[in-house]
Design a protein around this motif. Structure first.
Motif, short mmCIF file in Angstrom:
data_model
loop_
_atom_site.label_atom_id
_atom_site.label_comp_id
_atom_site.label_asym_id
_atom_site.label_seq_id
_atom_site.Cartn_x
_atom_site.Cartn_y
_atom_site.Cartn_z
N GLY A 178 25.86 56.72 78.92
CA GLY A 178 23.99 56.53 79.03
C GLY A 178 23.90 55.39 78.81
O GLY A 178 24.27 54.72 79.70
N PHE A 179 22.36 54.65 77.52
CA PHE A 179 22.03 53.68 78.66
C PHE A 179 22.51 52.31 77.16
O PHE A 179 22.50 51.22 76.90
CB PHE A 179 20.02 53.71 78.04
CG PHE A 179 20.26 54.44 76.58
CD1 PHE A 179 20.33 53.41 75.06
CD2 PHE A 179 20.96 55.86 76.35
CE1 PHE A 179 19.63 53.97 74.21
CE2 PHE A 179 20.21 55.96 74.77
CZ PHE A 179 19.45 55.68 73.22
N ILE A 180 23.22 53.06 76.51
CA ILE A 180 24.65 51.47 75.77
C ILE A 180 25.72 51.56 76.25
O ILE A 180 26.52 51.46 76.59
CB ILE A 180 24.86 52.92 74.39
CG1 ILE A 180 24.21 53.33 74.10
CG2 ILE A 180 25.69 51.91 73.51
CD1 ILE A 180 24.24 53.84 72.09
N THR A 181 25.49 50.11 76.30
CA THR A 181 26.43 49.06 77.02
C THR A 181 27.40 48.80 75.98
O THR A 181 27.72 48.64 74.99
CB THR A 181 25.91 47.37 77.04
OG1 THR A 181 24.83 47.16 77.92
CG2 THR A 181 27.11 46.13 77.56
N VAL A 182 28.81 49.44 76.76
CA VAL A 182 29.99 49.47 75.68
C VAL A 182 30.97 48.69 75.67
O VAL A 182 31.94 47.72 75.26
CB VAL A 182 30.83 51.28 75.37
CG1 VAL A 182 30.05 51.86 75.06
CG2 VAL A 182 31.09 51.00 77.22
N VAL A 183 31.15 48.46 77.20
CA VAL A 183 31.75 46.35 77.80
C VAL A 183 30.70 45.46 78.48
O VAL A 183 29.61 46.31 79.29
CB VAL A 183 32.73 47.01 79.19
CG1 VAL A 183 33.37 45.86 78.77
CG2 VAL A 183 33.75 48.17 77.63
N ASN A 184 30.54 44.52 78.24
CA ASN A 184 29.84 43.40 78.96
C ASN A 184 30.76 42.42 78.39
O ASN A 184 30.38 41.46 78.29
CB ASN A 184 28.39 43.29 78.54
CG ASN A 184 27.69 42.62 79.74
OD1 ASN A 184 27.95 41.66 80.59
ND2 ASN A 184 26.16 42.00 78.92
N LYS A 185 31.74 41.78 79.51
CA LYS A 185 32.37 40.95 79.28
C LYS A 185 33.51 40.10 80.67
O LYS A 185 33.15 41.41 81.72
CB LYS A 185 33.77 41.25 78.84
CG LYS A 185 35.33 41.62 79.02
CD LYS A 185 36.09 42.46 78.03
CE LYS A 185 35.34 42.68 77.14
NZ LYS A 185 37.17 43.02 76.38
N GLU A 186 33.68 39.15 80.46
CA GLU A 186 34.37 38.49 82.09
C GLU A 186 35.66 38.14 81.63
O GLU A 186 35.90 37.56 80.36
CB GLU A 186 33.75 37.47 82.03
CG GLU A 186 34.05 36.55 83.73
CD GLU A 186 33.32 35.66 83.81
OE1 GLU A 186 33.63 34.69 84.93
OE2 GLU A 186 31.78 35.90 83.88
N LEU A 187 36.76 38.77 81.78
CA LEU A 187 38.26 38.70 82.44
C LEU A 187 38.66 37.11 83.13
O LEU A 187 38.19 37.27 84.57
CB LEU A 187 39.13 40.36 82.35
CG LEU A 187 38.33 41.53 81.75
CD1 LEU A 187 38.74 41.82 82.25
CD2 LEU A 187 38.29 40.49 80.50
N ASP A 188 39.63 36.90 83.03
CA ASP A 188 40.72 35.64 83.47
C ASP A 188 41.03 36.86 84.58
O ASP A 188 41.93 38.07 84.13
CB ASP A 188 41.67 34.78 82.56
CG ASP A 188 41.69 33.90 83.95
OD1 ASP A 188 40.93 33.36 84.30
OD2 ASP A 188 43.21 34.00 84.33
N LEU A 189 40.64 37.00 85.48
CA LEU A 189 42.08 37.59 86.76
C LEU A 189 42.85 36.75 86.39
O LEU A 189 43.69 37.79 86.93
CB LEU A 189 41.09 36.55 88.03
CG LEU A 189 41.83 37.67 89.21
CD1 LEU A 189 40.43 38.32 90.72
CD2 LEU A 189 42.93 37.29 90.01
N CYS A 190 43.92 36.12 86.76
CA CYS A 190 45.41 35.39 86.32
C CYS A 190 46.16 36.41 85.10
O CYS A 190 46.85 36.67 85.69
CB CYS A 190 45.67 33.86 86.80
SG CYS A 190 44.74 34.31 88.35
N SER A 191 44.95 35.67 84.04
CA SER A 191 45.56 36.29 83.03
C SER A 191 45.88 37.98 83.06
O SER A 191 46.42 38.51 81.90
CB SER A 191 44.51 36.20 81.72
OG SER A 191 44.84 34.29 81.74
#
Length: 165
Positions: A95-108
């Motif tokens: 909906g309008f609630i952010t449940v994930v907002n992150k940056e991940l390392d591609l190689c990890s």
């Protein structure tokens, strides 16, 4: 945290980091040769013409996703250049609630999936299957996944829009 599992599964598609397994016979393939690039009911390729990874095909089973069932994604992508490092930016809203907002390392993320960087230029076919939690709230989910390489150049962009039942 359970909805993060869904996001990780979707991230891996953007990162293109798993090995090929047998494709189930009941899956449907989406032809991506015409514009706009609609990747099924839940995915849209939002990449620009200059992005360094092209999505050739995607199969999603079930489409749309179902709580308590395994979400299986099979895809073939083409890397224009070798990727030695990078990141995956994930935004997912219920909906309008952010449940994930992150940056991940591609190689990890790739390493967790059994693939080591560098990822060579050329075609890569991969498979991922992740059980969606039964406790995930039903409703409308939207989001965006962008992967970048070691030079901060965009590899791919995928918009997500689905209803979880």
């Amino acid at each position: 945290m359970k909805s993060a599992l869904l996001c990780v599964a979707l991230c891996v598609v953007g990162a293109s980091c798993l090995s090929l397994n047998k494709v189930p016979a009941d899956t449907k393939w989406v032809d991506l040769t015409s514009e706009p690039k609609d990747l099924g009911d839940i995915w849209t390729d939002c990449s620009s013409a200059g992005d360094l990874m092209k999505i050739d095909s995607v199969t999603i089973t079930p489409d749309p996703p179902t709580k308590g069932a395994a979400l299986t994604i099979n895809a073939t992508v083409d890397f224009e250049k070798q990727v030695t490092s990078g990141s995956i930016k994930v935004d997912l809203k219920w909906g309008f609630i952010t449940v994930v907002n992150k940056e991940l390392d591609l190689c990890s993320t790739a390493k967790d999936a059994g693939v080591s960087c560098p990822i060579n230029a050329g075609s890569l076919t991969f498979h991922i299957s992740e059980a969606l939690p039964s406790a995930a709230p039903s409703g409308h989910y939207t989001g965006n996944i962008k992967a970048t390489n070691q030079d901060s150049n965009e590899l791919v962009c995928v918009d997500i829009d689905f209803h979880l039942t």
